[in-house]
Design an enzyme around this catalytic site. Structure first.
Site, PDB file in Angstrom:
ATOM      1  N   GLU A   1     -34.326  16.453  45.155  1.00  0.00           N
ATOM      2  CA  GLU A   1     -33.999  17.929  44.953  1.00  0.00           C
ATOM      3  C   GLU A   1     -33.098  18.500  45.635  1.00  0.00           C
ATOM      4  O   GLU A   1     -32.435  19.649  44.349  1.00  0.00           O
ATOM      5  CB  GLU A   1     -35.520  18.252  45.394  1.00  0.00           C
ATOM      6  CG  GLU A   1     -36.107  19.352  44.853  1.00  0.00           C
ATOM      7  CD  GLU A   1     -37.969  19.593  45.580  1.00  0.00           C
ATOM      8  OE1 GLU A   1     -38.174  19.427  44.894  1.00  0.00           O
ATOM      9  OE2 GLU A   1     -37.972  21.051  45.283  1.00  0.00           O
TER      10      GLU A   1
ATOM     11  N   SER B   1     -37.789  21.352  50.585  1.00  0.00           N
ATOM     12  CA  SER B   1     -37.824  19.635  50.680  1.00  0.00           C
ATOM     13  C   SER B   1     -36.695  19.173  50.409  1.00  0.00           C
ATOM     14  O   SER B   1     -35.757  19.460  49.202  1.00  0.00           O
ATOM     15  CB  SER B   1     -38.500  19.306  49.736  1.00  0.00           C
ATOM     16  OG  SER B   1     -40.378  20.151  50.085  1.00  0.00           O
TER      17      SER B   1
ATOM     18  N   ARG C   1     -39.398  20.330  38.986  1.00  0.00           N
ATOM     19  CA  ARG C   1     -38.486  20.484  39.542  1.00  0.00           C
ATOM     20  C   ARG C   1     -37.204  20.663  38.795  1.00  0.00           C
ATOM     21  O   ARG C   1     -36.359  20.269  39.134  1.00  0.00           O
ATOM     22  CB  ARG C   1     -38.005  20.348  40.558  1.00  0.00           C
ATOM     23  CG  ARG C   1     -39.247  20.390  42.202  1.00  0.00           C
ATOM     24  CD  ARG C   1     -39.923  22.279  42.312  1.00  0.00           C
ATOM     25  NE  ARG C   1     -40.706  21.730  42.922  1.00  0.00           N
ATOM     26  CZ  ARG C   1     -42.431  22.078  42.513  1.00  0.00           C
ATOM     27  NH1 ARG C   1     -41.933  23.038  41.261  1.00  0.00           N
ATOM     28  NH2 ARG C   1     -43.466  21.854  43.145  1.00  0.00           N
TER      29      ARG C   1
HETATM   30  C1  LIG Z   1     -37.703  26.729  53.954  1.00  0.00           C
HETATM   31  C2  LIG Z   1     -37.884  27.077  52.834  1.00  0.00           C
HETATM   32  C3  LIG Z   1     -39.199  26.898  51.403  1.00  0.00           C
HETATM   33  C4  LIG Z   1     -39.090  26.045  50.006  1.00  0.00           C
HETATM   34  N1  LIG Z   1     -40.188  26.014  49.014  1.00  0.00           N
HETATM   35  C5  LIG Z   1     -40.062  25.667  47.983  1.00  0.00           C
HETATM   36  C6  LIG Z   1     -40.862  25.206  47.335  1.00  0.00           C
HETATM   37  O1  LIG Z   1     -42.643  25.574  47.719  1.00  0.00           O
HETATM   38  N2  LIG Z   1     -41.184  25.182  46.127  1.00  0.00           N
HETATM   39  C7  LIG Z   1     -39.905  24.732  45.455  1.00  0.00           C
HETATM   40  O2  LIG Z   1     -39.868  24.794  44.955  1.00  0.00           O
HETATM   41  N3  LIG Z   1     -38.609  25.212  45.956  1.00  0.00           N
HETATM   42  C8  LIG Z   1     -39.349  25.594  47.397  1.00  0.00           C
HETATM   43  N4  LIG Z   1     -37.860  26.023  48.141  1.00  0.00           N
HETATM   44  C9  LIG Z   1     -36.153  25.116  47.461  1.00  0.00           C
HETATM   45  C10 LIG Z   1     -35.859  27.222  47.149  1.00  0.00           C
HETATM   46  O3  LIG Z   1     -36.319  28.154  48.250  1.00  0.00           O
HETATM   47  C11 LIG Z   1     -35.939  26.373  44.877  1.00  0.00           C
HETATM   48  O4  LIG Z   1     -35.412  26.149  45.149  1.00  0.00           O
HETATM   49  C12 LIG Z   1     -35.585  28.349  44.791  1.00  0.00           C
HETATM   50  O5  LIG Z   1     -35.997  28.598  43.715  1.00  0.00           O
HETATM   51  C13 LIG Z   1     -34.034  28.754  44.727  1.00  0.00           C
HETATM   52  O6  LIG Z   1     -33.927  29.771  44.251  1.00  0.00           O
HETATM   53  P1  LIG Z   1     -32.283  30.294  44.423  1.00  0.00           P
HETATM   54  O7  LIG Z   1     -32.293  31.405  44.367  1.00  0.00           O
HETATM   55  O8  LIG Z   1     -32.060  30.022  46.792  1.00  0.00           O
HETATM   56  O9  LIG Z   1     -31.546  29.222  43.950  1.00  0.00           O
HETATM   57  P2  LIG Z   1     -29.391  28.963  44.652  1.00  0.00           P
HETATM   58  O10 LIG Z   1     -29.874  27.633  45.655  1.00  0.00           O
HETATM   59  O11 LIG Z   1     -28.972  29.054  44.620  1.00  0.00           O
HETATM   60  O12 LIG Z   1     -28.981  27.641  43.212  1.00  0.00           O
HETATM   61  C14 LIG Z   1     -30.229  26.468  42.615  1.00  0.00           C
HETATM   62  C15 LIG Z   1     -29.590  25.820  41.856  1.00  0.00           C
HETATM   63  O13 LIG Z   1     -29.926  26.725  40.288  1.00  0.00           O
HETATM   64  C16 LIG Z   1     -28.810  27.006  39.347  1.00  0.00           C
HETATM   65  N5  LIG Z   1     -28.513  28.973  39.799  1.00  0.00           N
HETATM   66  C17 LIG Z   1     -29.818  29.267  40.246  1.00  0.00           C
HETATM   67  N6  LIG Z   1     -29.874  30.810  39.665  1.00  0.00           N
HETATM   68  C18 LIG Z   1     -29.092  30.683  38.704  1.00  0.00           C
HETATM   69  C19 LIG Z   1     -28.997  31.635  37.479  1.00  0.00           C
HETATM   70  N7  LIG Z   1     -29.445  32.987  37.714  1.00  0.00           N
HETATM   71  N8  LIG Z   1     -28.452  31.230  36.692  1.00  0.00           N
HETATM   72  C20 LIG Z   1     -28.011  30.135  36.347  1.00  0.00           C
HETATM   73  N9  LIG Z   1     -28.686  29.359  37.052  1.00  0.00           N
HETATM   74  C21 LIG Z   1     -28.556  29.537  38.418  1.00  0.00           C
HETATM   75  C22 LIG Z   1     -27.747  26.675  40.766  1.00  0.00           C
HETATM   76  O14 LIG Z   1     -26.544  26.563  39.765  1.00  0.00           O
HETATM   77  C23 LIG Z   1     -28.369  25.297  41.547  1.00  0.00           C
HETATM   78  O15 LIG Z   1     -28.378  24.625  40.386  1.00  0.00           O
HETATM   79  C24 LIG Z   1     -37.557  25.923  49.610  1.00  0.00           C
HETATM   80  C25 LIG Z   1     -36.838  26.217  49.874  1.00  0.00           C
HETATM   81  C26 LIG Z   1     -36.966  27.190  51.313  1.00  0.00           C
HETATM   82  C27 LIG Z   1     -35.388  27.127  51.845  1.00  0.00           C
END
Ligand SMILES: Cc1cc2nc3c(=O)[nH]c(=O)nc-3n(C[C@H](O)[C@H](O)[C@H](O)COP(=O)(O)OP(=O)(O)OC[C@H]3O[C@@H](n4cnc5c(N)ncnc54)[C@H](O)[C@@H]3O)c2cc1C
Length: 311
Positions: free
Chosen positions: A302, A225, A175
């Protein structure tokens, strides 16, 4: 400069339509908390990303990169700076390689890949967020991670150059990547997939989505999580679920206002209505303390915290 009144210099006229001022962070994050961000810039193309990046550098304003905000806790007082919201969303296939914009919804990428006859990522079906967020955080589940599929990517470096990098440069770990929160903007990613049994992959996809619906608060405000799972006891074992320790420590009964521990998963905090970021932080601290007291184990978050007053 306060969180809600940053001084924002004029934007080039052609970039201005891609921006919004004073946007509540609760509208940009799946936890649905957080005060206003001074300016949100939509990075819809690599060119727009480059130009916004230059403008932000010249303005001296702090910035934070956001995808879909599904792994972020935003502060109640907002963010006195610029949110660079990555929305590049092209999708193309060359042989077994899929290239997609980092702003593409990750689950759509999986669906589009399957439609193109390419399998591999179906295990991750239903993970919210963008491809960029998934790659920068090495998202995963069921023992696999997206880092296994990344071949190359294009980044906007903190110095303002668009560069192609190989998978090695991400330093994929549990992660985690070494590029997240360095100021580099991930623009697009090339993933190596396989031509495989589409029906079987689609069955896995449906199964995983159903499993998520049963176990996760998919219709409630949350960020997945809260704490990282713990290292495995031995190299052959899986990581130990933080949720088990939290459950044993009584976390499921905890709440702070509308910030609650999800009743079916002790490692998930939900905003059951009008929770504030502070309440969520207090709840997370209580959960962490309960595990520390009971097991002498220090859980590590996380979820990423969007800073209120970044350096
Ligand atoms: C219901 C639910 C279930 C989930 N299940 C899982 C799971 O099974 N496994 C898992 O790993 N995660 C899970 N997650 C967490 C989340 O969905 C993941 O971490 C997801 O990949 C985050 O993507 P995001 O676009 O929302 O990133 P954001 O929340 O917008 O950003 C997360 C981080 O990434 C950085 N970031 C985002 N996009 C970029 C980019 N293009 N360039 C540089 N930095 C960037 C941001 O600065 C920040 O530090 C879950 C979340 C929810 C709400």
């Amino acid at each position: 400069m306060t969180a809600d009144t940053p001084f924002i210099p004029d934007l080039p006229p052609d970039l201005a339509p891609l921006t919004r001022r004073q946007v509540p962070l609760r509208d940009l994050t799946t936890l649905r908390v957080g005060g206003p961000a001074g300016l949100v810039c939509r990075l819809t193309t690599p060119e727009a990303a480059l130009r916004f990046h230059r403008w932000v550098e010249n303005s001296g304003l702090p910035f934070y990169i956001l995808g879909a905000g599904s792994n972020v806790l935003a502060p109640d007082d907002g963010f006195a700076g610029v949110i660079l919201k990555v929305e590049t969303s092209d999708f193309s296939v060359t042989g077994n390689l899929v290239t997609a914009g980092a702003g593409l919804d990750f689950d759509s990428l999986i669906a589009q890949s399957l439609n193109a006859g390419l399998v591999g990522l179906e295990f991750a079906s239903g993970i919210p967020g963008t491809l960029g967020g998934a790659v920068m955080g090495n998202a995963g589940c069921y023992g696999h991670e997206i880092g296994e599929f990344v071949r190359t990517a294009r980044l906007l470096t903190p110095e303002g150059h668009i560069e192609e990098v190989g998978a090695d440069e991400f330093g994929f770990a549990y992660r985690l990547t070494q590029l997240r929160e360095t100021g580099a903007v991930l623009l697009d990613v090339t993933l190596a997939m396989c031509a495989g049994d589409g029906d079987q992959a689609m069955a896995v996809r449906h199964e995983r989505i159903a499993d998520r619906r049963a176990k996760h608060p998919v219709d409630q405000a949350c960020a997945g999580s809260w704490f990282r799972n713990l290292p495995a006891a031995s190299p052959d074992d899986r990581r130990q679920a933080a949720g088990r320790l939290l459950e044993a420590a009584g976390a499921k009964a905890m709440h702070e206002g509308d910030a609650r521990v999800f009743e079916r998963h002790a490692n998930i905090i939900v905003n059951a209505g009008r929770a504030t970021s502070d309440q969520i932080s207090r709840l997370a601290a209580r959960m962490q303390a309960a595990v520390r007291d009971r097991f002498k184990v220090e859980l590590v978050e996380e979820v990423r915290r969007l800073p209120q007053n970044p350096a």
